[in-house]
Write an enzyme that holds these catalytic residues in place. Structure first.
Site, PDB file in Angstrom:
ATOM      1  N   GLY A   1      43.810  38.769  38.986  1.00 36.32           N
ATOM      2  CA  GLY A   1      44.924  39.500  39.578  1.00 36.32           C
ATOM      3  C   GLY A   1      45.958  39.979  38.597  1.00 36.32           C
ATOM      4  O   GLY A   1      46.458  41.106  38.698  1.00 36.32           O
TER       5      GLY A   1
ATOM      6  N   THR B   1      38.846  43.519  43.188  1.00 39.88           N
ATOM      7  CA  THR B   1      38.768  42.065  43.091  1.00 39.88           C
ATOM      8  C   THR B   1      38.732  41.691  41.620  1.00 39.88           C
ATOM      9  O   THR B   1      38.341  42.498  40.779  1.00 39.88           O
ATOM     10  CB  THR B   1      37.529  41.511  43.818  1.00 39.88           C
ATOM     11  OG1 THR B   1      37.509  40.089  43.693  1.00 39.88           O
ATOM     12  CG2 THR B   1      36.239  42.067  43.237  1.00 39.88           C
TER      13      THR B   1
ATOM     14  N   THR C   1      38.212  37.394  46.162  1.00 41.53           N
ATOM     15  CA  THR C   1      39.001  38.240  47.051  1.00 41.53           C
ATOM     16  C   THR C   1      37.991  38.874  47.996  1.00 41.53           C
ATOM     17  O   THR C   1      36.827  39.002  47.630  1.00 41.53           O
ATOM     18  CB  THR C   1      39.716  39.354  46.258  1.00 41.53           C
ATOM     19  OG1 THR C   1      40.525  38.791  45.237  1.00 41.53           O
ATOM     20  CG2 THR C   1      40.577  40.219  47.141  1.00 41.53           C
TER      21      THR C   1
END
Length: 308
Positions: free
Chosen positions: A222, A219, A168
């Site tokens: 998720g 980050t 990310t």
């Protein structure tokens, strides 16, 4: 207030030696872009958007033109942005054919009464705002085609999700007026189901900004970040009087011990102090403040140079 910008290029289980220099250059470039915006009087929102746009335009990172592919070999991207001055926020998910999802997220924040648009609704809004459509194949790199093939061969089960695919990009900033902001963007997880959405576009998980506390961009895995609401959890610890380091380590440690989820974050408070912390093997990061540019990838790997 002395302006500050901090950026990250996602967590990683490992970064090959030949790639490290390209990643370091990309992260330093993004921090420099963000700081130049602040130095010229731009807002914190301008700075985080500019820094993340630079990372979306760099194929070394899992966002924009470097986005990994879902199980169908397609790019689906997520992004969010937030202004700590008034808690306005914008997010998009499952975006397919635009170069910079973070710019679309900002337009959602500033040009609609909503916080979050997805898939076809986001695409129609992008067209209405005059954002050019990019052919999907232009976002699909040969490197990511190979990553998808490798993942499908290796993966019979979802067992490795918590340890891999932590890509990310994000930025946090404090401007000269004392306003903070965050921006986060990603291509998601390699070989994800079509339509899968992670933490990145979810306010409070992928990031948060509040002038009364600070700003954070996260980050990592998720699904784990979503379950613990990592961004807001970290800021809660600051509200309870913890230092930035303590707040980051408490929330990341909780996610790791409770869910075995790895991750990282960049965090700035309302006075301009900042940290970059992670539990993954590495996390490319850079910070620009007081004429100095700090950067690193691995633990105990920090370089300090003068800002250009």
């Amino acid at each position: 207030m002395n302006p500050v910008v901090v950026v990250h290029g996602g967590g990683a289980s490992s970064i090959s030696c030949d790639r490290k220099e390209r990643v370091r250059q990309g992260i330093v470039r993004a921090a420099t872009v963000g700081h130049n915006i602040l130095r010229e009087g731009g807002s914190a929102v301008d700075a985080v958007e500019g820094a993340v746009t630079a990372l979306e335009d760099d194929p070394e990172f899992n966002a924009g033109c470097g986005s990994v592919l879902n199980m169908n070999g397609e790019v689906e991207m997520d992004a969010s942005i937030m202004n700590g001055k008034d808690l306005s926020a914008g997010a998009v998910s499952a975006v397919r054919c635009i170069a910079n999802p973070i710019k679309l997220a900002r337009l959602v924040m500033e040009k609609t009464p909503h916080c979050f648009l997805t898939d076809q609704g986001a695409a129609k809004f992008a067209a209405a705002m005059g954002i050019p459509e990019v052919p999907g194949e232009r976002l699909v790199t040969e490197k990511n085609k190979k990553r998808l093939e490798k993942e499908k061969l290796e993966k019979g089960a979802q067992k490795s999700d918590c340890q891999k695919n932590l890509g990310t990009v994000g930025a946090v900033a404090l401007d000269c007026k004392g306003n903070v902001a965050y921006a986060t963007s990603t291509g998601g997880i390699v070989n994800k189901m079509a339509g899968r959405v992670g933490d990145t576009p979810c306010i409070g998980s992928g990031g948060y900004a509040d002038n009364n506390i600070g700003a954070i961009s996260t980050t990592g895995h998720g699904e784990s970040i979503l379950r613990v609401n990592l961004a807001r959890l970290t800021l809660f610890h600051i509200e309870q009087g913890k230092t930035l380091e303590e707040a980051a380590d408490l929330s990341l440690g909780y996610m790791k011990s409770r869910l075995k989820g790895l991750g990282g974050l960049i965090l700035i408070n309302k006075t301009g102090d900042w940290v970059a912390r992670w539990t993954s093997a590495s996390m490319p990061w850079a910070a620009a403040k007081d004429g100095k540019l700090h950067s690193g990838i691995d633990l105990d790997d920090t370089t300090v140079t003068d800002l250009p």
